[in-house]
Design a protein around this motif. Structure first.
Motif, PDB file in Angstrom:
ATOM      1  N   TRP A 124       0.795  -1.220   0.000  1.00 41.36           N
ATOM      2  CA  TRP A 124       0.000   0.000   0.000  1.00 41.36           C
ATOM      3  C   TRP A 124       0.832   1.278   0.000  1.00 41.36           C
ATOM      4  O   TRP A 124       0.377   2.305  -0.494  1.00 41.36           O
ATOM      5  CB  TRP A 124      -0.935   0.003   1.223  1.00 41.36           C
ATOM      6  N   PHE A 125       2.033   1.265   0.576  1.00 34.27           N
ATOM      7  CA  PHE A 125       2.763   2.528   0.663  1.00 34.27           C
ATOM      8  C   PHE A 125       3.816   2.690  -0.433  1.00 34.27           C
ATOM      9  O   PHE A 125       4.556   3.673  -0.438  1.00 34.27           O
ATOM     10  CB  PHE A 125       3.375   2.737   2.057  1.00 34.27           C
ATOM     11  N   THR A 126       3.875   1.759  -1.381  1.00 29.25           N
ATOM     12  CA  THR A 126       4.784   1.901  -2.520  1.00 29.25           C
ATOM     13  C   THR A 126       3.992   1.966  -3.820  1.00 29.25           C
ATOM     14  O   THR A 126       2.969   1.293  -3.973  1.00 29.25           O
ATOM     15  CB  THR A 126       5.772   0.724  -2.600  1.00 29.25           C
ATOM     16  N   ALA A 127       4.503   2.745  -4.765  1.00 29.38           N
ATOM     17  CA  ALA A 127       3.842   2.850  -6.069  1.00 29.38           C
ATOM     18  C   ALA A 127       3.931   1.561  -6.870  1.00 29.38           C
ATOM     19  O   ALA A 127       3.109   1.308  -7.752  1.00 29.38           O
ATOM     20  CB  ALA A 127       4.468   3.994  -6.870  1.00 29.38           C
ATOM     21  N   SER A 128       4.924   0.739  -6.547  1.00 32.15           N
ATOM     22  CA  SER A 128       5.149  -0.506  -7.287  1.00 32.15           C
ATOM     23  C   SER A 128       4.392  -1.692  -6.716  1.00 32.15           C
ATOM     24  O   SER A 128       4.413  -2.775  -7.297  1.00 32.15           O
ATOM     25  CB  SER A 128       6.640  -0.842  -7.277  1.00 32.15           C
ATOM     26  N   THR A 129       3.734  -1.517  -5.582  1.00 31.57           N
ATOM     27  CA  THR A 129       3.103  -2.584  -4.786  1.00 31.57           C
ATOM     28  C   THR A 129       4.117  -3.584  -4.259  1.00 31.57           C
ATOM     29  O   THR A 129       3.793  -4.742  -4.006  1.00 31.57           O
ATOM     30  CB  THR A 129       1.962  -3.324  -5.526  1.00 31.57           C
ATOM     31  N   SER A 130       5.360  -3.150  -4.094  1.00 29.99           N
ATOM     32  CA  SER A 130       6.375  -3.887  -3.345  1.00 29.99           C
ATOM     33  C   SER A 130       6.631  -5.314  -3.828  1.00 29.99           C
ATOM     34  O   SER A 130       6.236  -6.269  -3.178  1.00 29.99           O
ATOM     35  CB  SER A 130       5.999  -3.927  -1.856  1.00 29.99           C
ATOM     36  N   PHE A 131       7.330  -5.444  -4.938  1.00 28.15           N
ATOM     37  CA  PHE A 131       7.800  -6.768  -5.359  1.00 28.15           C
ATOM     38  C   PHE A 131       8.935  -7.209  -4.427  1.00 28.15           C
ATOM     39  O   PHE A 131       8.889  -8.301  -3.874  1.00 28.15           O
ATOM     40  CB  PHE A 131       8.304  -6.712  -6.799  1.00 28.15           C
ATOM     41  N   ALA A 132       9.975  -6.381  -4.297  1.00 30.23           N
ATOM     42  CA  ALA A 132      11.055  -6.555  -3.313  1.00 30.23           C
ATOM     43  C   ALA A 132      11.750  -7.914  -3.365  1.00 30.23           C
ATOM     44  O   ALA A 132      12.269  -8.374  -2.356  1.00 30.23           O
ATOM     45  CB  ALA A 132      10.518  -6.302  -1.891  1.00 30.23           C
ATOM     46  N   ASN A 133      11.775  -8.540  -4.542  1.00 29.69           N
ATOM     47  CA  ASN A 133      12.289  -9.894  -4.645  1.00 29.69           C
ATOM     48  C   ASN A 133      12.565 -10.211  -6.115  1.00 29.69           C
ATOM     49  O   ASN A 133      11.613 -10.289  -6.910  1.00 29.69           O
ATOM     50  CB  ASN A 133      11.259 -10.873  -4.059  1.00 29.69           C
ATOM     51  N   PRO A 134      13.826 -10.392  -6.524  1.00 24.87           N
ATOM     52  CA  PRO A 134      14.115 -10.665  -7.937  1.00 24.87           C
ATOM     53  C   PRO A 134      13.437 -11.925  -8.490  1.00 24.87           C
ATOM     54  O   PRO A 134      12.998 -11.929  -9.648  1.00 24.87           O
ATOM     55  CB  PRO A 134      15.640 -10.801  -7.961  1.00 24.87           C
ATOM     56  N   ALA A 135      13.366 -12.986  -7.701  1.00 26.76           N
ATOM     57  CA  ALA A 135      12.721 -14.212  -8.182  1.00 26.76           C
ATOM     58  C   ALA A 135      11.228 -13.988  -8.394  1.00 26.76           C
ATOM     59  O   ALA A 135      10.656 -14.438  -9.404  1.00 26.76           O
ATOM     60  CB  ALA A 135      12.956 -15.354  -7.188  1.00 26.76           C
ATOM     61  N   VAL A 136      10.604 -13.298  -7.469  1.00 27.46           N
ATOM     62  CA  VAL A 136       9.184 -12.970  -7.595  1.00 27.46           C
ATOM     63  C   VAL A 136       8.957 -12.067  -8.799  1.00 27.46           C
ATOM     64  O   VAL A 136       8.006 -12.249  -9.575  1.00 27.46           O
ATOM     65  CB  VAL A 136       8.678 -12.302  -6.300  1.00 27.46           C
ATOM     66  N   THR A 137       9.832 -11.089  -8.973  1.00 25.09           N
ATOM     67  CA  THR A 137       9.703 -10.156 -10.094  1.00 25.09           C
ATOM     68  C   THR A 137       9.785 -10.888 -11.426  1.00 25.09           C
ATOM     69  O   THR A 137       8.958 -10.673 -12.325  1.00 25.09           O
ATOM     70  CB  THR A 137      10.803  -9.086 -10.021  1.00 25.09           C
ATOM     71  N   LEU A 138      10.782 -11.753 -11.567  1.00 20.14           N
ATOM     72  CA  LEU A 138      10.933 -12.517 -12.803  1.00 20.14           C
ATOM     73  C   LEU A 138       9.698 -13.366 -13.077  1.00 20.14           C
ATOM     74  O   LEU A 138       9.172 -13.380 -14.197  1.00 20.14           O
ATOM     75  CB  LEU A 138      12.175 -13.400 -12.715  1.00 20.14           C
ATOM     76  N   ALA A 139       9.214 -14.059 -12.071  1.00 22.82           N
ATOM     77  CA  ALA A 139       8.069 -14.949 -12.261  1.00 22.82           C
ATOM     78  C   ALA A 139       6.800 -14.172 -12.600  1.00 22.82           C
ATOM     79  O   ALA A 139       5.982 -14.628 -13.413  1.00 22.82           O
ATOM     80  CB  ALA A 139       7.849 -15.784 -10.998  1.00 22.82           C
ATOM     81  N   ARG A 140       6.639 -12.993 -12.018  1.00 21.59           N
ATOM     82  CA  ARG A 140       5.447 -12.197 -12.296  1.00 21.59           C
ATOM     83  C   ARG A 140       5.462 -11.609 -13.707  1.00 21.59           C
ATOM     84  O   ARG A 140       4.458 -11.075 -14.165  1.00 21.59           O
ATOM     85  CB  ARG A 140       5.294 -11.105 -11.224  1.00 21.59           C
ATOM     86  N   GLY A 141       6.599 -11.726 -14.386  1.00 20.29           N
ATOM     87  CA  GLY A 141       6.646 -11.367 -15.800  1.00 20.29           C
ATOM     88  C   GLY A 141       5.960 -12.378 -16.686  1.00 20.29           C
ATOM     89  O   GLY A 141       5.808 -12.144 -17.898  1.00 20.29           O
ATOM     90  N   PHE A 142       5.521 -13.497 -16.099  1.00 19.03           N
ATOM     91  CA  PHE A 142       4.875 -14.560 -16.873  1.00 19.03           C
ATOM     92  C   PHE A 142       3.407 -14.715 -16.500  1.00 19.03           C
ATOM     93  O   PHE A 142       2.847 -15.809 -16.557  1.00 19.03           O
ATOM     94  CB  PHE A 142       5.628 -15.876 -16.675  1.00 19.03           C
ATOM     95  N   THR A 143       2.785 -13.600 -16.100  1.00 17.91           N
ATOM     96  CA  THR A 143       1.343 -13.609 -15.858  1.00 17.91           C
ATOM     97  C   THR A 143       0.757 -12.285 -16.314  1.00 17.91           C
ATOM     98  O   THR A 143       1.349 -11.225 -16.086  1.00 17.91           O
ATOM     99  CB  THR A 143       1.011 -13.877 -14.371  1.00 17.91           C
ATOM    100  N   VAL A 144      -0.411 -12.342 -16.962  1.00 14.14           N
ATOM    101  CA  VAL A 144      -1.101 -11.123 -17.383  1.00 14.14           C
ATOM    102  C   VAL A 144      -2.188 -10.756 -16.379  1.00 14.14           C
ATOM    103  O   VAL A 144      -3.012  -9.895 -16.633  1.00 14.14           O
ATOM    104  CB  VAL A 144      -1.726 -11.272 -18.794  1.00 14.14           C
TER     105      VAL A 144
END
Length: 219
Positions: free
Chosen positions: A160-180
């Motif tokens: 809630w307090f970040t504009a990015s909704t706080s991924f804060a994790n490279p593995a999570v970030t990479l994986a979330r690139g594979f969902t629409v």
């Protein structure tokens, strides 16, 4: 426990984390009637609660890193063997990707997708620096009893307090690139997020060392 089993455990924990992140995003979006705030509330609460449970469950088995920057910072802090970084990170990335596929299968959407949600720009990158700084600093600051609650609470709030909704994790970030779905990110934006996360983690380590040295000097 052998390195292989500990790495697999951390990969499994990361997979379950992504099941929660993506799955609760899909469910929240479907039930919110187009209200993004309601969908984000569902997404953040589910992720925060699940993190508490997952850190408790996997802490004794793998240390419950679930995050390459956490693994790297613990190694730099000499609390984790450097030679074990690569197996852990590989397991985290693989687990994250499997978790996205599992979430897609549960909601009967195409398994293989490529994110289309734009998350680009200085505000987004700075958000990831702040989010990752806070997460890593919390991890380094809490004892084993407090850590699950502190980590879960921080991540739920950081949605809630970040504009990015706080991924804060490279593995999570990479994986979330594979969902629409609600939790996705465009593959083109992944690199900027991961760089910002690494900067945030480095700043957290520096801050931790600064305060630790001050505490030692005061004793």
């Amino acid at each position: 426990m052998t390195l292989a089993r500990r790495a697999i455990a951390d990969g499994l924990g990361t997979a379950l984390l992504l099941v929660v992140v993506v799955g609760s995003g899909i469910m929240g979006e479907r039930l919110s009637g187009g209200n993004d705030a309601l969908a984000l509330l569902a997404n953040s609460l589910a992720t925060g609660f699940a993190l508490v449970a997952l850190v408790f469950a996997f802490g004794p088995r793998s240390g419950a890193h679930f995050n390459p920057v956490v693994t790297g910072v613990l190694a730099l802090r000499k609390e984790f063997p450097v030679r074990e970084i690569l197996p852990y990170v590989a397991a985290q990335v693989a687990g994250a990707l499997v978790g996205v596929l599992a979430a897609h299968a549960m909601f009967d959407v195409p398994l293989l997708q490529f994110g289309d949600k734009a998350r680009f720009g200085l505000a987004q990158w700075w958000s990831e620096v702040v989010a990752t700084f806070g997460l890593v600093f919390v991890v380094l600051s809490c004892d084993k009893k407090a850590a699950p609650f502190a980590i879960g609470a921080y991540i739920a709030a950081a949605y809630w307090f970040t504009a990015s909704t706080s991924f804060a994790n490279p593995a999570v970030t990479l994986a979330r690139g594979f969902t629409v779905t609600f939790s996705g990110i465009r593959p083109a934006d992944i690199g900027g997020f991961i760089l910002a996360q690494m900067i945030g983690a480095a700043l957290a380590l520096a801050a931790d060392r600064y305060f630790f040295d001050a505490e030692k000097g005061a004793q």
